[in-house]
Design a protein around this motif. Structure first.
Motif, PDB file in Angstrom:
ATOM      1  N   ALA A  35      -6.446  -2.543   0.533  1.00 12.44           N
ATOM      2  CA  ALA A  35      -6.792  -1.682   2.121  1.00 12.44           C
ATOM      3  C   ALA A  35      -7.968  -2.284   1.996  1.00 12.44           C
ATOM      4  O   ALA A  35      -8.339  -2.135   3.244  1.00 12.44           O
ATOM      5  CB  ALA A  35      -7.237   0.086   1.814  1.00 12.44           C
ATOM      6  N   ARG A  36      -9.079  -2.805   1.653  1.00  9.33           N
ATOM      7  CA  ARG A  36     -10.336  -3.448   1.684  1.00  9.33           C
ATOM      8  C   ARG A  36     -10.128  -4.689   1.854  1.00  9.33           C
ATOM      9  O   ARG A  36     -10.992  -5.182   1.975  1.00  9.33           O
ATOM     10  CB  ARG A  36     -11.098  -3.138   0.721  1.00  9.33           C
ATOM     11  CG  ARG A  36     -11.665  -1.494   0.150  1.00  9.33           C
ATOM     12  CD  ARG A  36     -12.496  -1.300  -0.154  1.00  9.33           C
ATOM     13  NE  ARG A  36     -12.550  -2.267  -1.625  1.00  9.33           N
ATOM     14  CZ  ARG A  36     -13.358  -2.295  -2.967  1.00  9.33           C
ATOM     15  NH1 ARG A  36     -13.301  -0.570  -3.297  1.00  9.33           N
ATOM     16  NH2 ARG A  36     -13.257  -3.011  -3.748  1.00  9.33           N
TER      17      ARG A  36
ATOM     18  N   ARG B 269      -2.838   3.426  -7.617  1.00 11.14           N
ATOM     19  CA  ARG B 269      -3.810   3.882  -6.888  1.00 11.14           C
ATOM     20  C   ARG B 269      -5.086   2.784  -6.358  1.00 11.14           C
ATOM     21  O   ARG B 269      -6.095   2.265  -5.411  1.00 11.14           O
ATOM     22  CB  ARG B 269      -4.381   5.395  -7.033  1.00 11.14           C
ATOM     23  CG  ARG B 269      -4.146   6.198  -6.935  1.00 11.14           C
ATOM     24  CD  ARG B 269      -4.533   7.681  -7.464  1.00 11.14           C
ATOM     25  NE  ARG B 269      -3.922   8.927  -7.180  1.00 11.14           N
ATOM     26  CZ  ARG B 269      -3.289   9.129  -8.314  1.00 11.14           C
ATOM     27  NH1 ARG B 269      -3.176   9.291  -9.313  1.00 11.14           N
ATOM     28  NH2 ARG B 269      -2.674  10.214  -8.083  1.00 11.14           N
ATOM     29  N   LEU B 270      -5.552   2.150  -7.444  1.00 13.38           N
ATOM     30  CA  LEU B 270      -6.719   1.073  -7.214  1.00 13.38           C
ATOM     31  C   LEU B 270      -6.369  -0.101  -6.594  1.00 13.38           C
ATOM     32  O   LEU B 270      -6.757  -0.807  -6.167  1.00 13.38           O
ATOM     33  CB  LEU B 270      -7.056   0.568  -8.652  1.00 13.38           C
ATOM     34  CG  LEU B 270      -7.724  -0.520  -8.748  1.00 13.38           C
ATOM     35  CD1 LEU B 270      -9.434  -0.067  -8.452  1.00 13.38           C
ATOM     36  CD2 LEU B 270      -8.455  -0.932 -10.423  1.00 13.38           C
TER      37      LEU B 270
ATOM     38  N   LEU C 217      -5.921   0.171  -2.353  1.00 14.20           N
ATOM     39  CA  LEU C 217      -7.063   0.962  -2.390  1.00 14.20           C
ATOM     40  C   LEU C 217      -8.329  -0.549  -1.744  1.00 14.20           C
ATOM     41  O   LEU C 217      -8.286  -1.508  -0.935  1.00 14.20           O
ATOM     42  CB  LEU C 217      -8.067   1.146  -3.667  1.00 14.20           C
ATOM     43  CG  LEU C 217      -9.630   1.348  -3.137  1.00 14.20           C
ATOM     44  CD1 LEU C 217      -9.759   2.183  -1.865  1.00 14.20           C
ATOM     45  CD2 LEU C 217     -10.897   2.260  -4.205  1.00 14.20           C
TER      46      LEU C 217
ATOM     47  N   SER D 176       1.048   3.664  -3.022  1.00 14.44           N
ATOM     48  CA  SER D 176       0.748   5.450  -3.245  1.00 14.44           C
ATOM     49  C   SER D 176       2.093   6.386  -3.929  1.00 14.44           C
ATOM     50  O   SER D 176       2.065   7.276  -3.993  1.00 14.44           O
ATOM     51  CB  SER D 176       0.269   5.324  -1.368  1.00 14.44           C
ATOM     52  OG  SER D 176      -0.837   4.909  -0.827  1.00 14.44           O
TER      53      SER D 176
ATOM     54  N   ILE E  24       0.778  -1.172  -0.211  1.00 11.19           N
ATOM     55  CA  ILE E  24       0.495   0.009   0.232  1.00 11.19           C
ATOM     56  C   ILE E  24       0.918   1.314   0.093  1.00 11.19           C
ATOM     57  O   ILE E  24       0.719   1.913  -0.574  1.00 11.19           O
ATOM     58  CB  ILE E  24      -0.945   0.021   0.897  1.00 11.19           C
ATOM     59  CG1 ILE E  24      -1.976  -1.092   0.911  1.00 11.19           C
ATOM     60  CG2 ILE E  24      -1.519   1.756   1.045  1.00 11.19           C
ATOM     61  CD1 ILE E  24      -2.741  -1.849   2.280  1.00 11.19           C
TER      62      ILE E  24
END
Length: 111
Positions: free
Chosen positions: A58-59, A51-52, A55, A14, A10
């Protein structure tokens, strides 16, 4: 995998997205941006995929590791393109993209 497992990925994704945005802007502001067109396009794609990927990690999405593989390939291609250009932002982006590619590749293989 959990968010703890994805933490380095992540962060790498980022940072890569930010570096790609900076590289894109520097290339656009160059005296002659035309020779940098492919660099701009790769950086756009790389930033969006990073970015995807961040994300989804993170999920804790079931698709995160699959996307890590694509992200690694795109980051590597972006790193190679950016490394060809002497602009400081391009050189920094190349290093950041290479690091992200390494992190994402490791996560994709860990699945």
């Amino acid at each position: 995998m959990t968010i703890v497992d994805y933490a380095t990925g992540i962060r790498a994704c980022s940072a890569c997205a930010v570096a790609c945005d900076a590289c894109t802007e520097a290339c656009r502001q160059a005296a002659d941006p035309q020779p940098l067109r492919q660099c701009i396009e790769r950086c756009h794609d790389c930033a969006d995929v990073c970015r995807l990927t961040a994300l989804l990690m993170a999920r804790e999405s079931e698709w995160a590791t699959a996307l890590c593989g694509l992200c690694a390939r795109l980051c590597l291609a972006c790193a190679e393109e950016c490394a060809r250009h002497p602009l400081p932002q391009c050189q920094e982006c190349a290093q950041t993209c290479q690091h992200c590619a390494d992190e994402c590749e490791a996560l994709g293989e860990a699945a």
